[in-house]
Design a protein around this motif. Structure first.
Motif, PDB file in Angstrom:
ATOM      1  N   PHE A 200       0.847  -1.192   0.000  1.00 36.33           N
ATOM      2  CA  PHE A 200       0.000   0.000   0.000  1.00 36.33           C
ATOM      3  C   PHE A 200       0.883   1.242   0.000  1.00 36.33           C
TER       4      PHE A 200
ATOM      5  N   VAL B 271      -3.263   4.808   1.724  1.00 36.77           N
ATOM      6  CA  VAL B 271      -4.437   3.926   1.793  1.00 36.77           C
ATOM      7  C   VAL B 271      -4.680   3.173   0.488  1.00 36.77           C
ATOM      8  N   ASN B 272      -3.892   3.482  -0.557  1.00 39.50           N
ATOM      9  CA  ASN B 272      -4.097   2.880  -1.875  1.00 39.50           C
ATOM     10  C   ASN B 272      -3.286   1.602  -2.042  1.00 39.50           C
ATOM     11  N   GLU B 273      -3.982   0.501  -2.345  1.00 37.83           N
ATOM     12  CA  GLU B 273      -3.281  -0.743  -2.634  1.00 37.83           C
ATOM     13  C   GLU B 273      -2.642  -0.625  -4.011  1.00 37.83           C
ATOM     14  N   ILE B 274      -1.327  -0.862  -4.075  1.00 40.88           N
ATOM     15  CA  ILE B 274      -0.630  -0.735  -5.348  1.00 40.88           C
ATOM     16  C   ILE B 274      -0.177  -2.091  -5.898  1.00 40.88           C
TER      17      ILE B 274
ATOM     18  N   ASN C 183       3.214  -1.216   4.141  1.00 39.43           N
ATOM     19  CA  ASN C 183       2.665   0.143   4.033  1.00 39.43           C
ATOM     20  C   ASN C 183       3.807   1.104   3.775  1.00 39.43           C
TER      21      ASN C 183
END
Length: 144
Positions: free
Chosen positions: A44, A47-50, A135
């Motif tokens: 992540f 908050v964005n899952e990459i 994270n």
């Protein structure tokens, strides 16, 4: 804390450090052997899952592809806290990652502040990572 717990804590610290060292060396095949066969790796940025990967083959391919144009990879692992419950454990590790590579004809250094949340499992008397959530909390780019 008894001697067995101390041994497990040392083994888990070495596992996390070895994953980082093998990543720095770009020895992805050896690196993914420190994960269970069907391990999950999620990354992540805030908050964005990459990235979400499952299994050693998928992880090896993705790690190699992601770092293919990076000249230098350097992980510095800091504090690690683990909770052990028999042959399972969870852990949190703080990591400072430095990547140096060429972007658009310029050599850039990217520094990333990461926190890894791991689930470990003991298989055949050795600890492996069953799930890792990374994270990447912050990132800074400068000319190298």
């Amino acid at each position: 804390m008894n001697i067995e717990e101390i041994k497990d804590r040392l083994a888990l610290k070495e596992l996390v450090d070895r994953v980082s060292v093998l990543g720095d060396r770009k020895d992805f095949h050896a690196q993914v052997q420190l994960f269970t066969e069907n391990a999950i790796s999620e990354t992540f940025a805030g908050v964005n899952e990459i990235l979400k990967l499952k299994g050693r083959k998928e992880m090896e391919s993705a790690f190699e592809s992601f770092l293919s144009e990076i000249e230098i990879v350097y992980h510095f692992n800091g504090q690690q806290v683990v909770v052990i419950d028999g042959d399972a454990a969870t852990g949190t590790c703080y990591c400072l990652i430095t990547l140096i590579g060429d972007e658009g004809g310029k050599k850039l250094k990217t520094t990333i502040g990461a926190i890894y949340y791991d689930d470990y499992i003991r298989e055949e008397n050795r600890w492996l990572i069953a799930k890792r959530i990374g994270n990447f909390d912050w990132q800074e780019k400068t000319e190298a």
